[in-house]
Design an enzyme around this catalytic site. Sequence first.
Site, PDB file in Angstrom:
ATOM      1  N   ASP A 198       0.860  -1.144  -0.008  1.00 10.22           N
ATOM      2  CA  ASP A 198      -0.159   0.147   0.042  1.00 10.22           C
ATOM      3  C   ASP A 198       0.930   1.250  -0.060  1.00 10.22           C
ATOM      4  O   ASP A 198       1.923   1.303   0.613  1.00 10.22           O
ATOM      5  CB  ASP A 198      -0.920   0.221   1.248  1.00 10.22           C
ATOM      6  CG  ASP A 198      -2.006   1.002   1.285  1.00 10.22           C
ATOM      7  OD1 ASP A 198      -2.832   0.877   0.383  1.00 10.22           O
ATOM      8  OD2 ASP A 198      -1.958   1.823   2.187  1.00 10.22           O
ATOM      9  N   GLU A 248      15.634 -14.116  -0.012  1.00  8.40           N
ATOM     10  CA  GLU A 248      16.305 -15.265   0.867  1.00  8.40           C
ATOM     11  C   GLU A 248      15.371 -16.186   1.174  1.00  8.40           C
ATOM     12  O   GLU A 248      15.897 -17.557   1.132  1.00  8.40           O
ATOM     13  CB  GLU A 248      16.326 -14.402   2.207  1.00  8.40           C
ATOM     14  CG  GLU A 248      17.254 -14.820   3.557  1.00  8.40           C
ATOM     15  CD  GLU A 248      16.685 -14.110   4.743  1.00  8.40           C
ATOM     16  OE1 GLU A 248      16.328 -14.501   5.223  1.00  8.40           O
ATOM     17  OE2 GLU A 248      17.268 -12.625   4.582  1.00  8.40           O
TER      18      GLU A 248
HETATM   19  C1  GLC Z   1      -4.649   2.877  -0.762  1.00  8.84           C
HETATM   20  C2  GLC Z   1      -5.492   1.958  -0.809  1.00  8.84           C
HETATM   21  C3  GLC Z   1      -6.895   2.632  -0.204  1.00  8.84           C
HETATM   22  C4  GLC Z   1      -6.510   3.197   1.193  1.00  8.84           C
HETATM   23  C5  GLC Z   1      -5.199   4.048   0.906  1.00  8.84           C
HETATM   24  C6  GLC Z   1      -4.820   4.199   2.494  1.00  8.84           C
HETATM   25  O1  GLC Z   1      -4.495   3.976  -1.666  1.00  8.84           O
HETATM   26  O2  GLC Z   1      -5.732   1.529  -2.153  1.00  8.84           O
HETATM   27  O3  GLC Z   1      -8.040   1.911  -0.176  1.00  8.84           O
HETATM   28  O4  GLC Z   1      -7.704   3.940   1.477  1.00  8.84           O
HETATM   29  O5  GLC Z   1      -4.074   3.488   0.562  1.00  8.84           O
HETATM   30  O6  GLC Z   1      -4.224   3.142   3.109  1.00  8.84           O
END
Ligand code: GLC
Length: 529
Positions: A198, A248
């Site tokens: 993310d 690893e």
């Molecule tokens: C990313 C995710 C989204 C989330 C954001 C904060 O963009 O895809 O759904 O709200 O990160 O974590």
Amino acid sequence: MIYQVYVRSFLDSTGDGIGDLAGVRAGLPYLKKLGVDGIWLSPFYPSPQHDHGYDVADYCDVDPLFGDLDEFDLLVGAARRLGIKVLLDIVPNHCSSEHPWFREALAAPPGSPARARFHFADGRGPDDAEPPNNWHSMFGGPAWSRVTEPDGRPGQWYLHMFAPEQPDWNWRNPEIAAEFERILRFWLGRGIDGFRIDVAAGLFKHPELPDSDDPEADARTRDSVNPLAWNQPEVHDVWRRWRSICEEYTERDGCERLLVGEVSVPTAREHAQYVRPDELHQAFFFDLLSAPWDPDAFQKVISEAMQDIAGTGSTVTWVLNNHDQVRTVTRYGEPATEGSGLGAARARAAALLMLALPGAAYIYQGEELGLPEVVDLPDDVLTDPIFRRTGSRARIRDGCRVPLPWSGQASPFGFTSGEESAKPWLPQPEYFAEYATDRALADTRSFWHLYRDGLQLRAALPQLGEGTLRWLDSPPGVLAFERGDDLVCAVNFGTAPTPAPVSGTPLLASGPCPPGVLSGSTAAWWIRS
Ligand code: GLC
């Protein structure tokens, strides 16, 4: 081809109206039939769910809403037996305000080691009443919130590039890197195949946290464009380290691991830096997803990706839908033509185009059913923090997250196995009956069959494997390219039929195409003889 499972909306095995890991396990045979190589599971960790799990309170467990670690192990085992890889969604930019380390920071004094794990700073102006800088959150409003100190007085501010319930980690503190290594090893040791990362262009902020010249840019575009808050050079060291950790594990057991980053950066060149040979294996190239239904726009995006990303020896990772975006069927439809099926025809054509491109492709659950965006959800059911933080102006991300229809004529359409009265966490419209998976499987003209056939050919034809593409001359409004020596893909962006670039019957077409003709809003693949 990886299939994104938005766990809370996939399949509910407990009858509480929220999808769960046992539901995902029950759905694996369906995904196998579709032909996916792997699944990416949206976050299922313990979380107060302010941003549906992207606010993680414990990175090494399962929220009881979704199951437990034993159920997780069963899911991974079942996926392995079917030959389906499993990717987890890891959220390293921020945690939940209920994470024990953030609670500890709130209880600790300014300047303490507990606060140094986050970005705490004194405010500006009289009584420190103004935030430390002018940055805006991606979800609207300021990127800073003020805390009450343990002695009850108004105190420092902390940074959150998303919701206030999602404090940003301070990656300049080595403790954070060490903690995430521990988390990676926890899950890799449980047998998973990799991570979707993310906000992978985040993590580091400019060390001095200075004011931005265009503070509202992030909130306006919802792309990480504030050059002080995102895309700092130090982040690449993290991806190098994570890559070496994956390697690893591969050396240990021979199974490849995959890191795919959510990377929103201004140019394809900067994007390419994230997929250098010792960094991430893949990074979503979102420009295709943001392109309007226009041949020049599509051609520009694809050409740039081929030149600036594939041209440096990495793979391009294509995506048309995800849990943050309006679904293609609706995005490509024009209000004036609503009900004409134009959006659906274009979404089918876009799918064939994407599946013919060199590189990886990700699809988002429901895309294979041709689900439209649910645009008329009542305000009181919306849960996206963006809605709340923009004063109810931006209705963006709930409409693509409505639980999947599996069977039957009425909600819950087989989504929840509970009582008839169990309600899915977002209401499903009546017209979802037309899109249910049982109907889709039974109808060879469905989206599902198009995706299944496309995936089978993609797996079988060497032309659609590694390699590049060559643009072919084509009439206005049509894009045509060749893969390998003889596979041609053409897309007619206009609504009127044009002559097909190859005579004879296509291998696969997104809509009816008489021989020699490429119908309007249609894509097709041919093998040139
Ligand atoms: C990313 C995710 C989204 C989330 C954001 C904060 O963009 O895809 O759904 O709200 O990160 O974590």
